[in-house]
Scaffold this active site. Structure first.
Site, PDB file in Angstrom:
ATOM      1  N   ASP A 305       0.859  -1.174   0.000  1.00  0.00           N
ATOM      2  CA  ASP A 305       0.000   0.000   0.000  1.00  0.00           C
ATOM      3  C   ASP A 305       0.908   1.241   0.000  1.00  0.00           C
ATOM      4  O   ASP A 305       2.134   1.148   0.129  1.00  0.00           O
ATOM      5  CB  ASP A 305      -0.981   0.004   1.182  1.00  0.00           C
ATOM      6  CG  ASP A 305      -2.188   0.916   0.894  1.00  0.00           C
ATOM      7  OD1 ASP A 305      -2.136   1.685  -0.088  1.00  0.00           O
ATOM      8  OD2 ASP A 305      -3.174   0.849   1.640  1.00  0.00           O
TER       9      ASP A 305
HETATM   10  C1  BGC Z   1      -4.901   3.459   0.038  1.00  0.00           C
HETATM   11  C2  BGC Z   1      -5.067   2.446  -1.073  1.00  0.00           C
HETATM   12  C3  BGC Z   1      -4.868   3.103  -2.414  1.00  0.00           C
HETATM   13  C4  BGC Z   1      -3.513   3.758  -2.431  1.00  0.00           C
HETATM   14  C5  BGC Z   1      -3.171   4.414  -3.752  1.00  0.00           C
HETATM   15  C6  BGC Z   1      -3.638   4.278  -0.107  1.00  0.00           C
HETATM   16  O1  BGC Z   1      -3.606   5.349   0.770  1.00  0.00           O
HETATM   17  O2  BGC Z   1      -4.911   2.782   1.269  1.00  0.00           O
HETATM   18  O3  BGC Z   1      -6.321   1.833  -0.981  1.00  0.00           O
HETATM   19  O4  BGC Z   1      -5.001   2.156  -3.425  1.00  0.00           O
HETATM   20  O5  BGC Z   1      -3.474   4.744  -1.426  1.00  0.00           O
HETATM   21  O6  BGC Z   1      -3.844   5.579  -3.952  1.00  0.00           O
END
Ligand code: BGC
Length: 787
Positions: A305
């Site tokens: 993530d």
């Molecule tokens: C979120 C994810 C997301 C990623 C990319 C993160 O802060 O938890 O779900 O896909 O950002 O934007």
């Protein structure tokens, strides 16, 4: 044909067949969600594998690491950030993927650098959070799941894939398949709710829609099941917080939607922010390698993530960036999203022997395989003409409106003397008062993760009602903002209600600001002065209809006690207005059902229907008043609120009265040994063990769509099983007066338990089976599983 020629011919046929294998074969939707057997899809074929091998052999260590590095081209959202000179880095082969690139032209610009300037000409893979649509936004995921309609989920995801791919995006960070039992958690809005069976069915539908069975089609995008795993169980509902989940609950509740998404062919998976049982999910070898790779044999790519690799330092399991990269990579995270730590440290870690070259090659292969599977080597550029800058096509709007209509959950509809308030009768009304901060706010209709949604594409409730009734019959008064209001605004709204036949109040929480990531709430009531506005409008004695805009259940006991009609409409997307107007006036029927239990008060949270019973159940005790003796006191209860939720999981009214017959069962005794054999033998897993059937009758005067639900409870097993768990559902259309049979074929799966020995087993047990309109009603039929 001579036998030699025939042999050659046969060989050629075989080869042609092998090479033409679809890259993501559709697996049968067997409903097998509770297994941890290897999944059945492959991202590769022999010719693709040969290309990956050939390319890998030519790569330097740095080029290999480059494929595992991903950066955002947009504004950073996390605590750390990577470098910003992406063109130079791409030219040197230091980046494998970019996300948040704005459009096809910008994507092509980067792609020209990657393909023409980098030594090995490896194309970039562009990602984006396409969560509930790209430009044609539909309901937020919690709303979309409330349709209980995998078909509309799949069509919504297909539409999103077509639009996103036209802008160069070939990878979405969706579906989020985190089970969530806690409405305080802001990201519950991105989930399919609290149930693993429904969550698995919805997850599969997203994957089918995005990938369409052919990743290499230019309008397919790779799915990403996220966040692996346990993120939805964040303690106290506070985002990013720690989780403690037992092996039993992990297997029976949190893992099944991931398993289903991957079995359906999801090409990628994302590791989560949270620590699970003391080990951060982004550095958890048990989940990322033992379960994902060794047990499930997942062949796709695991991405971290956003900066979750760097977050291993504040988690306290890494002393510096190098150690964080080492932990995440060794545990099984192939690609580093945004932290830059693989970029900075991975080559050195390989050189020093702290990370093996074999592990590096394995991760790089996964990236290259995906790029080949998506057809990026053959067609790296996006046709800029495909991007639609004009109005949204009618067919897209139709998908968005249908999804929105089906997502609305009618929570209450009680008029005077048995006459329902809804649907409103267009010809019987002179005028309606339309009140509240959501009535004409286009931006709010898009909810969180609005992607490339445009407020200008939204038709608001006000516009739609004016179209339906004529502007002169709609008396609009905003009544204040979401978080504040003046006395004058409230008074104006009250006056509008007095002057109209009915007051439609649009109330709720802000989609972009109060739901989604980093938007956990400790209070789940109406912000600002909305409660006061509601009470003052209700005091006019005009019939009141509340349309509730939210990304989670809101605790509104006063409204549920005093307002005759309440409908949860979530954040419906670009067709919010038309969908709401249709359902309000009976041109559409409310048919959504809750995918989360709706608490009476935050003090009941976490509250979920598929709970375990206690040794002191409160059954038979009147929980609406304080205990009057020891019999009533020493049971598992609150002394100040009933145990039951305001509305149970699966609940939702329609405009008709639907009556269920008692279910009947075809075979009421099964043998555990036979069930286990079927469960573990892939040729027999779809074999029907028993059939349960009931009839549903529409006793009303209007057509209805009923979501018929199938639940089981197992007793006598060596571990405790939930008081009910969903194992099937079906949407049924019923004309007024119509009766239809509903039949569910149950396979061994429905009775499998993650047992004391940490294995899936069907154990001798007594089973109760319900066919019911929600998780709290119905009369069960009994089945016995004998040794
Ligand atoms: C979120 C994810 C997301 C990623 C990319 C993160 O802060 O938890 O779900 O896909 O950002 O934007």
């Amino acid at each position: 044909m001579s036998s030699r020629v025939f042999r050659w011919f046969a060989l050629l046929l075989c080869l042609a067949f092998l090479f033409a294998l679809p890259l993501v074969p559709q697996s049968a939707n067997s409903g097998a969600i509770f297994r941890n057997a290897p999944i059945h899809f492959s991202l590769t074929n022999p010719s693709l594998e040969a290309k990956v091998d050939a390319l890998l052999r030519r790569m330097t260590l740095e080029e290999k690491v480059g494929q595992l590095v991903q950066y955002t081209s947009g504004a950073p959202m996390g605590p750390t950030r990577g470098s910003e000179d992406y063109p130079a880095m791409v030219a040197k082969g230091e980046v494998g993927s970019l996300f948040n690139v704005a459009d096809a032209r910008a994507a092509n610009e980067y792609q020209h650098i990657a393909v023409e300037k980098s030594r090995l000409h490896i194309p970039l893979l562009f990602g984006l959070d396409v969560i509930h649509g790209y430009r044609t936004l539909g309901p937020v995921p919690l709303g979309l799941a409330s349709t209980w309609d995998p078909d509309i989920v799949e069509r919504s995801a297909r539409l999103a894939a077509e639009e996103a791919s036209a802008s160069g995006v070939r990878w979405t960070f969706s579906p989020m398949v985190d089970i969530s039992r806690d409405p305080r958690w802001g990201r519950i809005v991105e989930s399919a709710g609290e149930d693993p069976f429904l969550g698995a069915a919805i997850a599969r539908a997203y994957v089918r829609g995005y990938q369409n069975g052919h990743l290499d089609a230019p309008n397919s995008i790779a799915a990403c099941a996220k966040h692996f795993v346990g993120y939805g169980a964040a303690e106290a509902g506070r985002d990013y917080n720690t989780t403690e989940i037992s092996e039993h609950t992990l297997r029976e509740v949190y893992l099944p939607p991931f398993y289903a998404a991957l079995e359906e062919g999801s090409a990628t998976i994302m590791s989560a922010f949270n620590a699970l049982n003391g080990v951060p999910s982004t550095a958890n070898p048990y989940t990322l390698t033992e379960i994902l790779r060794n047990q499930w044999k997942f062949p796709g790519l695991a991405v971290s993530d956003y900066t979750s690799v760097a977050e291993l330092i504040p988690h306290g399991i890494a002393l510096d960036g190098s150690m964080a990269a080492m932990r995440a990579f060794s545990a099984g995270v192939d690609m580093d999203m945004e932290s830059g730590l693989y970029h900075q440290h991975l080559a050195e870690l390989v050189k020093s022997g702290k990370v093996s070259e074999a592990r590096l090659d394995e991760a790089v292969r996964r990236v290259l395989r995906l790029k080949f599977a998506l057809g990026l080597f053959d067609k790296p550029y996006t046709d800029e003409g495909r991007e639609n800058q004009g109005p949204l096509p009618a067919a897209s709007l139709e998908v968005a409106r249908r999804a929105a209509e089906r997502s609305f959950v009618l929570l209450k509809d009680e008029g005077v003397e048995d006459r329902l308030v809804l649907p409103l009768k267009k010809d019987a009304l002179h005028s309606v008062a339309l009140i509240g901060p959501f009535a004409d706010d286009a931006r709010e209709m898009l909810g969180s993760w609005e992607c490339h949604g445009r407020a200008s594409d939204v038709i608001t409730v006000k516009t739609a009602l004016e179209q339906k009734l004529g502007a002169e019959r709609v008396k609009y008064a905003k009544g204040g903002e979401i978080r504040s209001a003046t006395d004058a605004q409230i008074n104006e709204a009250v006056a509008a209600a007095r002057a109209a036949d009915v007051a439609i109040l649009t109330l709720g929480e802000s989609g972009p600001e109060m739901t989604g990531e980093a938007s956990s709430r400790a209070f789940l009531d109406l912000p600002g002065r909305q409660q006061e506005l509601l009470e003052k409008v209700a005091a006019t004695s005009k019939p009141v209809v509340v349309l509730l805009f939210s990304g989670r259940p809101l605790t509104l006991p006063w409204a549920f006690a005093h307002v005759p009609a309440v409908m949860a409409v979530w954040f419906p997307g670009v067709q919010a207005g038309p969908a709401i107007a249709n359902v309000l006036f009976g041109d559409g029927a409310p048919s959504g059902r809750l995918v989360v239990s709706w608490p009476r008060t935050v003090g009941q949270v976490p509250i979920y229907y598929n709970a375990l019973d206690t040794g002191r159940p409160a059954a038979g005790v009147d929980l609406t008043r304080p205990p009057k003796d020891a019999q009533e006191k020493f049971v598992s209860r609150y002394i100040d609120v009933p145990n039951s939720p305001q509305f149970p999981f699966g609940f939702g009214l329609s405009y008709a009265r639907i009556v269920y017959s008692k279910p009947e069962i075809s075979v009421a005794q099964l043998k555990a040994a036979t069930m286990n054999e079927q469960f573990h033998n892939s040729d027999a897993t779809n074999k029907t063990a028993t059939t349960v059937a009931a009839t549903v009758t529409n006793k009303g005067t209007v057509a209805a769509e009923e979501v018929v639900q199938l639940y089981v409870r197992l007793e006598g097993t060596d571990v405790e099983e939930p008081v009910r768990k969903l194992v099937g559902f079906e949407r049924v259309s019923l004309a007024p007066g119509e009766t239809k049979p509903v039949t569910f074929d149950l396979t061994a799966d429905a009775f499998a338990v993650w047992d004391m020995r940490n294995e899936w087993k069907i154990q001798p047990s007594r089973v109760h089976i319900w066919i019911s309109p929600d998780s709290s009603q119905g009369e069960p039929v009994e089945l016995n599983i004998v040794p």
